[in-house]
Design a protein around this motif. Structure first.
Motif, PDB file in Angstrom:
ATOM      1  N   ALA A 488       0.838  -1.201   0.000  1.00  0.00           N
ATOM      2  CA  ALA A 488       0.000   0.000   0.000  1.00  0.00           C
ATOM      3  C   ALA A 488       0.880   1.260   0.000  1.00  0.00           C
ATOM      4  O   ALA A 488       1.958   1.248   0.594  1.00  0.00           O
ATOM      5  CB  ALA A 488      -0.881  -0.007   1.237  1.00  0.00           C
ATOM      6  N   ILE A 489       0.437   2.281  -0.689  1.00  0.00           N
ATOM      7  CA  ILE A 489       1.202   3.540  -0.700  1.00  0.00           C
ATOM      8  C   ILE A 489       0.852   4.328   0.556  1.00  0.00           C
ATOM      9  O   ILE A 489      -0.328   4.497   0.872  1.00  0.00           O
ATOM     10  CB  ILE A 489       0.881   4.357  -1.976  1.00  0.00           C
ATOM     11  CG1 ILE A 489       1.267   3.512  -3.203  1.00  0.00           C
ATOM     12  CG2 ILE A 489       1.576   5.704  -1.982  1.00  0.00           C
ATOM     13  CD1 ILE A 489       0.687   3.964  -4.491  1.00  0.00           C
ATOM     14  N   GLN A 490       1.874   4.762   1.280  1.00  0.00           N
ATOM     15  CA  GLN A 490       1.580   5.441   2.551  1.00  0.00           C
ATOM     16  C   GLN A 490       1.496   6.948   2.344  1.00  0.00           C
ATOM     17  O   GLN A 490       2.184   7.512   1.532  1.00  0.00           O
ATOM     18  CB  GLN A 490       2.677   5.129   3.547  1.00  0.00           C
ATOM     19  CG  GLN A 490       2.781   3.637   3.734  1.00  0.00           C
ATOM     20  CD  GLN A 490       3.494   3.224   4.989  1.00  0.00           C
ATOM     21  OE1 GLN A 490       4.376   3.936   5.444  1.00  0.00           O
ATOM     22  NE2 GLN A 490       3.118   2.104   5.531  1.00  0.00           N
TER      23      GLN A 490
END
Ligand SMILES: Cc1ncc(COP(=O)(O)O)c(C=O)c1O
Length: 490
Positions: A488-490
């Motif tokens: 997931a992109i934070q």
């Protein structure tokens, strides 16, 4: 009167070549004239004269309505099929056709775990989901047999919506299950039975050999005429019984998978092989069976060697056997089958069909003679006299790994983004490649399955026992190729 003595395709091609037409069409070597002279001389003018293409008088495998149609009809009659399709893409092409004729994306197909790679290719092409059945393992010989009536019953009961059941019959080693009963069970659920008959073209033509796919009532059979039936390498047939499968769909699919430049040498050899099997097959096979049984007796008299016969029958997976296959166990000689293969090549210029840890496999066919078989027996006698017999040689049991969970279809896994991870850190990841141990040739992992620590242990155990584990890109097993995980992109 039977028309099985006719060879409409070979005769048509031959008569065309004998007219010596002036050719302004491919192949551009023009009966060999435009070819390297050394090669031309080596393979011979006749072969080159019938290396032709699908001009109108020679019919077209993709839309047969002339001599190819006639030849296919004669083959169907000889094999007890409703329709026979010639394959110039080997049995692999016929197998892919069978699977793609009954399965589309997401459809289930029940298959034994020890399948030939063409079956997995077809599963990837079609997008089908495999439901695996473990084949029975022969602990004594260290080989796998086919699937049993019992396991088929269980699989069909759990997956009555399967679109097909694939059976390997007979196996490479010539062992067959109770195919008739397997067919009856599948048909009671309207599930078509597809038979990989790569090693059984001849069984249809002699009453002492196991039942053929068509005799057992199967719906389709991919049959290697080139392996044991006397045609040229790469030429096979696909036999079809109408009802649960559509011959029109089979024709469309085999055509999709076939070159447009079909070899008339291969096609003609299918026509003549069928004629020979249908008219003289029983007598020729009688002789092959006699030669094989004599050889079996002589080999069993050699101290340290055994060659199994009908005594193998009577288990759940060994319903019948093809005696022309000589499974020669060399375990007691304290060397592997592979070492025997190399020894025979080096010392006697003898080539076997295959070797594994414990056995060599020699096949006796329509093309064998007593002299050649005597050479094999003499060589084996010499080998045994040179080696020390080890009667209690420790025999590593053949264990079977648990079948892992399939998390992606093999097709989705095949097309997914992948990455390399260390072998020791791969548990829990989805594998993108095949890993199998041979023998018994059962995949440990196939693309789309979740790797477990058990699988990794099993692979390590096999490697440390010196068993040949095959498949991954990295043959040292330091790494495995798995499906890429997207964080997931934070
Ligand atoms: C069990 C089995 N099925 C299918 C095939 C494929 O046959 P072909 O080489 O004619 O494509 C083979 C080939 O060895 C095989 O052993």
């Amino acid at each position: 009167m039977s028309r099985q003595h006719l060879t409409p395709l070979f005769t048509g091609v031959r008569q065309h070549a004998e007219k010596q037409p002036i050719q302004f069409h491919i192949p551009g070597h023009k009966q060999g004239a435009g070819m390297d002279p050394e090669f031309r001389q080596f393979i011979g003018e006749n072969a080159l004269a019938i290396d032709l293409i699908n001009i109108a008088p020679l019919d077209d495998l993709h839309h047969p309505n002339g001599i190819i149609k006639e030849a296919q009809e004669l083959a169907a009659e000889a094999f007890g099929a409703d329709f026979t399709f010639f394959s110039v893409q080997g049995t692999s092409g016929a197998i892919m056709t069978m699977i793609m004729a009954v399965c589309g994306p997401g459809d289930k197909i029940i298959v034994p775990r020890n399948v030939h790679k063409s079956i997995m290719s077809a599963i990837i092409f079609s997008g089908a989901t495999p439901i695996f059945i473990h084949p029975e393992i022969d602990e004594n010989l260290g080989i796998s047999h086919g699937i049993t009536v019992n396991s088929v019953e269980k699989a069909i009961h759990a997956h009555p919506d399967a679109k097909g059941l694939l059976v390997i019959n007979p196996t490479y080693f010539g062992i067959s299950g109770n195919l008739k009963q397997i067919v009856e069970i599948a048909h009671s659920y309207q599930i078509p039975v597809l038979v990989d008959e790569a090693h059984g073209v001849h069984i249809h033509f002699h009453p002492d050999l196991p039942l053929s796919a068509m005799q057992a009532g199967a719906d389709m059979a991919a049959t290697s005429v080139h392996k044991l039936g006397g045609s040229m390498t790469q030429s096979s047939i696909l036999n079809v019984k109408e009802g649960l499968v559509s011959p029109k769909r089979v024709q469309a699919i085999i055509s999709m998978l076939t070159t447009t430049s079909t070899s008339y040498l291969l096609l003609s050899s299918l026509d003549t092989a069928r004629m020979q099997l249908a008219t003289k097959g029983e007598a020729l096979l009688e002789e092959a069976i006699r030669l094989a049984n004599d050889a079996r007796k002589e080999i069993n008299n050699i101290h340290g060697l055994t060659c199994v016969g009908k005594d193998i029958l009577g288990t759940r997976a060994t319903y019948d056997m093809d005696p022309t296959k000589l499974i020669i166990s060399v375990r007691q000689l304290g060397i592997s089958g592979h070492e025997v293969e190399l020894w025979l090549r080096k010392n006697y210029s003898i080539e076997v069909e295959l070797s594994d840890l414990y056995n060599i496999l020699c096949i006796i066919t329509l093309g064998d003679t007593k002299e050649k078989i005597n050479k094999l027996v003499d060589a084996l006698r010499q080998l045994a006299s040179e080696k020390e017999i080890q009667p209690n040689r420790d025999h590593k049991p053949v264990s079977v790994p648990d079948i892992p969970t399939l998390s992606l279809s093999p097709r989705d896994a095949f097309y997914a983004d992948t990455e390399i991870v260390p072998f020791s850190k791969s548990a829990g990841r989805i594998i993108a490649e095949f890993i199998m141990v041979y023998p018994p040739g059962i995949p440990i992992l196939i693309p789309g399955e979740i790797i477990t620590t058990d699988n990794l242990q099993y692979i390590t155990e096999n490697l440390s026992n010196g068993l040949p584990v095959q498949g991954p890109e990295d043959e040292s097993f330091n790494t495995l190729r798995v499906i890429k995980e997207h964080k997931a992109i934070q």
